[in-house]
Motif scaffolding. Structure first.
Motif, PDB file in Angstrom:
ATOM      1  N   LEU A 161     -61.617  -6.432  15.081  1.00 34.84           N
ATOM      2  CA  LEU A 161     -63.039  -6.128  15.041  1.00 34.84           C
ATOM      3  C   LEU A 161     -63.400  -4.960  15.952  1.00 34.84           C
ATOM      4  CD1 LEU A 161     -65.325  -7.281  13.387  1.00 34.84           C
ATOM      5  CD2 LEU A 161     -65.899  -8.795  15.300  1.00 34.84           C
ATOM      6  N   VAL A 162     -63.102  -5.057  17.230  1.00 34.47           N
ATOM      7  CA  VAL A 162     -63.387  -3.965  18.180  1.00 34.47           C
ATOM      8  C   VAL A 162     -62.167  -3.805  19.095  1.00 34.47           C
ATOM      9  CG1 VAL A 162     -65.100  -2.970  19.735  1.00 34.47           C
ATOM     10  CG2 VAL A 162     -65.784  -4.803  18.183  1.00 34.47           C
ATOM     11  N   PRO A 163     -61.089  -3.199  18.616  1.00 31.40           N
ATOM     12  CA  PRO A 163     -59.888  -3.042  19.446  1.00 31.40           C
ATOM     13  C   PRO A 163     -60.191  -2.266  20.724  1.00 31.40           C
ATOM     14  CG  PRO A 163     -59.433  -2.496  17.159  1.00 31.40           C
ATOM     15  CD  PRO A 163     -60.916  -2.637  17.279  1.00 31.40           C
ATOM     16  N   GLY A 164     -59.582  -2.689  21.823  1.00 33.82           N
ATOM     17  CA  GLY A 164     -59.777  -2.012  23.100  1.00 33.82           C
ATOM     18  C   GLY A 164     -61.002  -2.452  23.866  1.00 33.82           C
ATOM     19  N   ARG A 165     -61.827  -3.313  23.280  1.00 33.54           N
ATOM     20  CA  ARG A 165     -63.033  -3.811  23.948  1.00 33.54           C
ATOM     21  C   ARG A 165     -62.973  -5.332  23.946  1.00 33.54           C
ATOM     22  NH1 ARG A 165     -67.293  -0.210  23.700  1.00 33.54           N
ATOM     23  NH2 ARG A 165     -68.334  -1.688  25.092  1.00 33.54           N
ATOM     24  N   PRO A 166     -62.201  -5.924  24.849  1.00 31.43           N
ATOM     25  CA  PRO A 166     -61.920  -7.366  24.773  1.00 31.43           C
ATOM     26  C   PRO A 166     -63.151  -8.257  24.848  1.00 31.43           C
ATOM     27  CG  PRO A 166     -61.187  -6.460  26.875  1.00 31.43           C
ATOM     28  CD  PRO A 166     -61.513  -5.298  25.992  1.00 31.43           C
ATOM     29  N   VAL A 167     -64.081  -7.946  25.739  1.00 30.62           N
ATOM     30  CA  VAL A 167     -65.274  -8.786  25.850  1.00 30.62           C
ATOM     31  C   VAL A 167     -66.161  -8.606  24.623  1.00 30.62           C
ATOM     32  CG1 VAL A 167     -67.369  -9.213  27.177  1.00 30.62           C
ATOM     33  CG2 VAL A 167     -65.200  -8.843  28.360  1.00 30.62           C
ATOM     34  N   LEU A 168     -66.348  -7.364  24.194  1.00 26.84           N
ATOM     35  CA  LEU A 168     -67.206  -7.095  23.037  1.00 26.84           C
ATOM     36  C   LEU A 168     -66.638  -7.707  21.764  1.00 26.84           C
ATOM     37  CD1 LEU A 168     -69.663  -5.761  21.795  1.00 26.84           C
ATOM     38  CD2 LEU A 168     -68.355  -3.629  21.608  1.00 26.84           C
ATOM     39  N   THR A 169     -65.329  -7.573  21.538  1.00 22.24           N
ATOM     40  CA  THR A 169     -64.747  -8.124  20.311  1.00 22.24           C
ATOM     41  C   THR A 169     -64.812  -9.640  20.311  1.00 22.24           C
ATOM     42  OG1 THR A 169     -62.963  -7.745  18.732  1.00 22.24           O
ATOM     43  CG2 THR A 169     -62.294  -8.390  20.939  1.00 22.24           C
ATOM     44  N   THR A 170     -64.705 -10.256  21.484  1.00 20.05           N
ATOM     45  CA  THR A 170     -64.828 -11.709  21.568  1.00 20.05           C
ATOM     46  C   THR A 170     -66.255 -12.142  21.272  1.00 20.05           C
ATOM     47  OG1 THR A 170     -63.093 -11.744  23.243  1.00 20.05           O
ATOM     48  CG2 THR A 170     -64.442 -13.711  23.049  1.00 20.05           C
ATOM     49  N   PHE A 171     -67.220 -11.449  21.863  1.00 17.15           N
ATOM     50  CA  PHE A 171     -68.631 -11.760  21.630  1.00 17.15           C
ATOM     51  C   PHE A 171     -68.972 -11.604  20.150  1.00 17.15           C
ATOM     52  CE2 PHE A 171     -73.152 -11.066  21.472  1.00 17.15           C
ATOM     53  CZ  PHE A 171     -73.665 -11.868  22.486  1.00 17.15           C
ATOM     54  N   ALA A 172     -68.519 -10.489  19.545  1.00 20.23           N
ATOM     55  CA  ALA A 172     -68.840 -10.231  18.144  1.00 20.23           C
ATOM     56  C   ALA A 172     -68.174 -11.259  17.224  1.00 20.23           C
ATOM     57  CB  ALA A 172     -68.395  -8.820  17.763  1.00 20.23           C
TER      58      ALA A 172
END
Length: 296
Positions: A161-172
């Motif tokens: 979903l959002v590679p390289g952005r661990p918190v953002l991809t988890t939230f999304a």
């Protein structure tokens, strides 16, 4: 250095392939569950029935991931985390099985402090003792069922979903997972017998609960490189934590507003720790082992 969640791009997955896979996975996962749920509700079946749940949406995310990996993007299953990896990752399994019990204890403590639970000596019987004895085993038995969601949302979607952005991809990922459940209050699973307002409240509360769970589930996925610890944790949250709150604190039902709020509050310290550890840079991700004969 990778973080406590994920920073890596899926194996052999370019940007166009990743975007096409995400789109098709979401179409298959949402349509594949929402249509059967709507049909079941229209003909009078309640999604509060576990059998109806199993026959309609329980395995749809996994099937969507399989179809996407195999026929749409042709990525294969090298990064799917299908192996147990029990010998190396036994700590992840232990955490996944026992954490819901610890969170249940914290949730009951909050219920006690808030006046939502007033335990009395006569409230505890053999049923409570049996539940506590079986609590570490329940997630193990339930894991094959909850594999149906984790193989889709966690081991497929979250890394893409959002590679390289661990918190953002988890939230999304958690938010999308929560929205996937939105029809359920209208077909008997949440808000059954209540008003439209009850159903809307259930829909709203499913978002923070799913997001928090995805942080914990994603942490386990990252540490273990296997889908099975996330499936354990998911099963424990549903069948140990939620049902335990109903059994001990007497909340109206395991999906009530009070139960959901207590679960969110009790998981918050765990999620906060994971986010802090992620921001500071956590351990290297356990790379999923490639099953014999699986295309890389």
């Amino acid at each position: 250095m990778t973080t406590a969640l994920t920073e890596r791009e899926p194996l052999g997955c370019g940007t166009r392939t990743r975007h096409r896979g995400i789109l098709w996975f979401l179409v298959l996962a949402f349509a594949g569950a929402w249509i059967p749920w709507g049909v079941a509700g229209a003909i009078g079946y309640s999604l509060d029935n576990p059998v109806v749940q199993l026959l309609t949406g329980a395995f749809v995310p996994a099937l969507a991931a399989v179809c996407t990996r195999r026929w749409i993007t042709r990525e294969g299953f090298a990064d799917a985390g299908l192996r147990l990896r029990l010998a190396r990752q036994w700590r992840s399994y232990l955490i996944a099985a026992l954490l819901p019990i610890g969170v249940l204890a914290l949730a009951l403590g909050l219920a006690l402090v808030l006046g939502m639970w007033r335990p009395e000596a006569g409230d505890f019987d053999s049923g409570h003792v049996l539940f506590l004895a079986l609590a570490p085993i329940i997630p193990v038995v339930a894991a094959p069922i909850f594999f149906g969601e984790e193989f889709g949302w966690t081991t497929y979607l979250r890394d893409r979903l959002v590679p390289g952005r661990p918190v953002l991809t988890t939230f999304a990922t958690g938010a999308i997972w929560g929205m996937w459940h939105w029809p359920l209050p209208w077909v008997g699973y949440l808000g059954a017998g209540g008003s439209a307002a009850d159903a809307f409240i259930a829909m709203v509360l499913w978002l923070p609960l799913s997001i928090e769970l995805e942080f914990v589930i994603g942490w386990l996925w990252t540490h273990s490189g296997s889908v099975w610890p996330p499936a354990l944790l998911h099963g424990g949250s549903n069948l140990v934590l939620a049902l335990g709150l109903e059994l001990f604190a007497g909340t109206a039902d395991p999906s009530s507003t009070a139960t959901t709020l207590l679960m969110c509050a009790a998981y918050s310290p765990v999620v906060a720790w994971i986010v802090v550890a992620t921001k500071r840079g956590g351990p290297q991700r356990a790379r999923p082992a490639t099953p014999a004969g699986v295309r890389r």
